[in-house]
Enzyme design. Structure first.
Site: not given
Ligand SMILES: Cc1cc2nc3c(=O)[nH]c(=O)nc-3n(C[C@H](O)[C@H](O)[C@H](O)COP(=O)(O)OP(=O)(O)OC[C@H]3O[C@@H](n4cnc5c(N)ncnc54)[C@H](O)[C@@H]3O)c2cc1C
Length: 573
Positions: A132, A151, A274, A340, A399, A537, A552
């Site tokens: 995202a 990050e 952050a 966070d 699940r 998320e 997701a």
């Molecule tokens: C093992 C696994 C397999 C999955 N497979 C699938 C799939 O095949 N298909 C699907 O649709 N979904 C899947 N999901 C779900 C999906 O991957 C997640 O919902 C999605 O990637 C979340 O994306 P995001 O960008 O919101 O957050 P994330 O990709 O989790 O990134 C959030 C980032 O924010 C950073 N962060 C957090 N707090 C702070 C802070 N205070 N300061 C700075 N940085 C910070 C974290 O370190 C992280 O790098 C899977 C999840 C897992 C765990």
């Protein structure tokens, strides 16, 4: 100062994905060069360990260096390989092992890619470098913004990087070539059924209608490649609709997003955490952050986008919103996913939705919580038994129900049992060798005769044999009398047999901050908080009670890109 024998020596260590082999060269008694001969560690995540550990070992001439947070298994494997090279050079084995073990007890460190200045000014500040955050950064930078992406971990990628890489796109090219009819409406209806109708309908409509455009954006503008003609049919979807990134996990996605962001001049700062939101006249104007124990303020003239992911890794938050999901559950998530962003938003008075809706994944490693790719044998025909050798649930149930059933068994664990008939369908063990080797090392997986497997796993063999003969009889009659297992049934007769110990782990949090259709975050009175946007998320409500597999990644990319556009040009869609 330590003195080693001159020469070049090989050594092997065990990292996250198996063996890491190094060649260590010692000159004039000092470690002078470390060359990696082979390894299978996950790209992007393991990069900080490969950059930092050898450099530090050469600099200090000892393996007494701390692991890098977020890639500690790779750090450990690299150090172990170097330790074994030093043992090969003639160093005392016991002393080296002691030194290695002590180094494992040092506090893990975060490597920061941050040039320190106490105050920095940008147009857009993005918090969180998963899918995202990166897509927001690209979209905003494309519209001319000066963007910084913070990050907290040593590497970007978050959960997105380690995902199974399946992304639902109705009307994608693989569906067209397989003559599978699909459209955004059908997709929307499936998601609403899966979420028990509690989804935010306006947001899911945006998601379903923009999925195909986002897929084309990924391919055409970001250069992301997908596995040709491959589709995953995740549970709850009427048709197979998830395309899959090329290669392993979502490494292809994150690497290409990073490259594009860097080309557009996005300033990616890893190792910057952050800590709080800065406001002026009730508008969000920046972020207070911590890096290398120094405070920094990042200001964004257009505002801040939160993309910090979910809160699966924060046990206290889980217990607050859903007391059942306590310490007994590990998580499939990356170590940085600790809510966070939710906590910072809570302090500001942001409104939340669906916080108790937390998804578990039933088939994970009981020791680490890592989602099991080998355990997808469940979809091919493996059965689940307990220590007594008895089945206890329909293996293809939802699940959450399979998870609960496993936890109710002796030791809170289940055992997946399959045989060669099933293995030859999807080759789960050959396709996931690194995971299998890790499981074997932890005594969580065994292959052999039924007798050998049952004994090794301490499962009642007589009952297990009875369970299998009843099941195999049902398979020949075409109906599972005991649990009415859905789908095709396959015999479990021909050895070798495979038994894997599994336990559920917390996987996804459906609840989070409330946003409007412009990605703007709302307060508890329903008012827009000026300057505050969110995507990914961290956002609640889109998936209702239960997110369907593959939804997701579509969500985080559609709304990630949208947040970057909206912060630059509000009210353009
Ligand atoms: C093992 C696994 C397999 C999955 N497979 C699938 C799939 O095949 N298909 C699907 O649709 N979904 C899947 N999901 C779900 C999906 O991957 C997640 O919902 C999605 O990637 C979340 O994306 P995001 O960008 O919101 O957050 P994330 O990709 O989790 O990134 C959030 C980032 O924010 C950073 N962060 C957090 N707090 C702070 C802070 N205070 N300061 C700075 N940085 C910070 C974290 O370190 C992280 O790098 C899977 C999840 C897992 C765990």
């Amino acid at each position: 100062m330590k003195i080693y024998k001159d020469g070049s020596f090989k050594g092997i260590g065990i990292g996250y994905a198996g063996e890491i082999e190094v060649l260590v060269t010692i000159t004039k008694g000092k470690i002078n060069n470390i060359k990696f001969l082979s390894h299978n560690e996950t790209p992007v995540i393991s990069e900080p360990a490969f950059e930092h550990i050898p450099t530090k070992i050469i600099e200090t001439n000892t393996i007494m260096v701390p692991n890098v947070k977020g890639c500690s298994m790779s750090s450990r494997g690299i150090k172990e390989a170097i330790m074994n090279s030093l043992i090969a050079s003639g160093k005392n084995k016991e002393d080296m092992i002691k030194e290695f073990k002590n180094s494992e007890n040092l506090n893990k460190i975060i490597i920061s890619k941050n040039k320190y200045k106490p105050v920095e000014n940008f147009d857009v500040v993005i918090v969180g470098g998963g899918g995202a955050g990166l897509s927001s950064a690209i979209a905003a930078a494309n519209l001319g913004a000066k963007v910084v992406l913070l990050e907290k971990m040593a590497a970007i990628g978050g959960n997105t990087l380690v995902s199974m890489g399946g992304i639902n796109i109705p009307g994608n090219d693989a569906q067209i070539s397989k003559k599978i009819e699909d459209n955004p409406e059908l997709y929307y209806n499936d998601a609403l059924l899966g979420g028990d109708g509690e989804n935010n309908k306006e947001l899911f409509k945006i998601l379903s209608e923009n999925a195909l455009d986002t897929y084309n954006w990924l391919k055409e503008e970001i250069g992301v490649e997908f596995k040709k003609n491959e589709l995953i049919h995740f549970g709850g979807h009427t048709v197979p609709r998830a395309v899959v990134f090329k290669g392993k996990y979502a490494i292809e996605l994150i690497s290409k997003l990073r490259k594009k962001a860097e080309n557009l001049g996005v300033d990616i700062r890893t190792g910057v955490e952050a800590k709080d939101i800065i406001t002026r006249d009730k508008a969000v104007v920046g972020i207070k952050a911590l890096s290398d124990e120094k405070n920094i303020e990042f200001f964004g003239s257009k505002g801040v986008i939160f993309s910090t992911g979910g809160f699966s890794g924060n046990i206290e938050m889980r217990k607050k919103y859903n007391p059942e999901l306590d310490e007994r559950y590990k998580t499939t998530n990356q170590s940085g996913i600790t809510g966070d962003g939710h906590l910072m938003c809570e302090r500001l008075g942001v409104d939340f939705i669906h916080m108790s809706y937390i998804q578990t994944f039933p088939i994970a490693n009981p020791l680490t919580g890592a989602l099991s790719h080998v355990g997808a044998s469940r979809f091919d025909g493996a059965i689940l038994v307990n220590k007594k050798g008895k089945r206890f649930v329909e293996e293809l149930e939802r699940r959450d129900l399979v998870s609960k059933a496993i936890l109710a068994q002796d030791g809170g664990m289940g055992y997946l049992v399959w045989s060669q008939e099933i293995e030859s369908v999807a080759n789960r063990t050959t396709n996931n060798k690194a995971e299998v080797n890790n499981l074997i090392r932890s005594d969580l997986f065994v292959k052999g005769s039924l007798d050998e497997c049952g004994k090794k796993m301490n499962i009642n063999l007589t009952t297990l044999e009875d369970t299998l003969s009843t099941y195999n009889l049902d398979v020949s009659n075409g109906k599972d009398q005991e649990f009415n297992r859905r789908g095709d049934l396959l015999n479990i007769i021909k050895g070798p047999f495979y038994i894997q110990t599994v336990a559920p782990a917390v996987h996804h949090t459906m609840g989070g901050v409330k946003i409007n259709s412009e990605n703007q975050v709302l307060d508890i009175k329903g008012n827009i908080i000026k300057g505050l946007y969110a995507a990914g998320e961290i956002v609640g409500g889109i998936h209702g009670t239960n997110r369907l597999g593959g939804n997701a990644i579509t969500d985080i990319l559609v709304f990630g890109k949208r947040a970057g556009e909206k912060i630059m040009k509000p009210n353009t869609h």
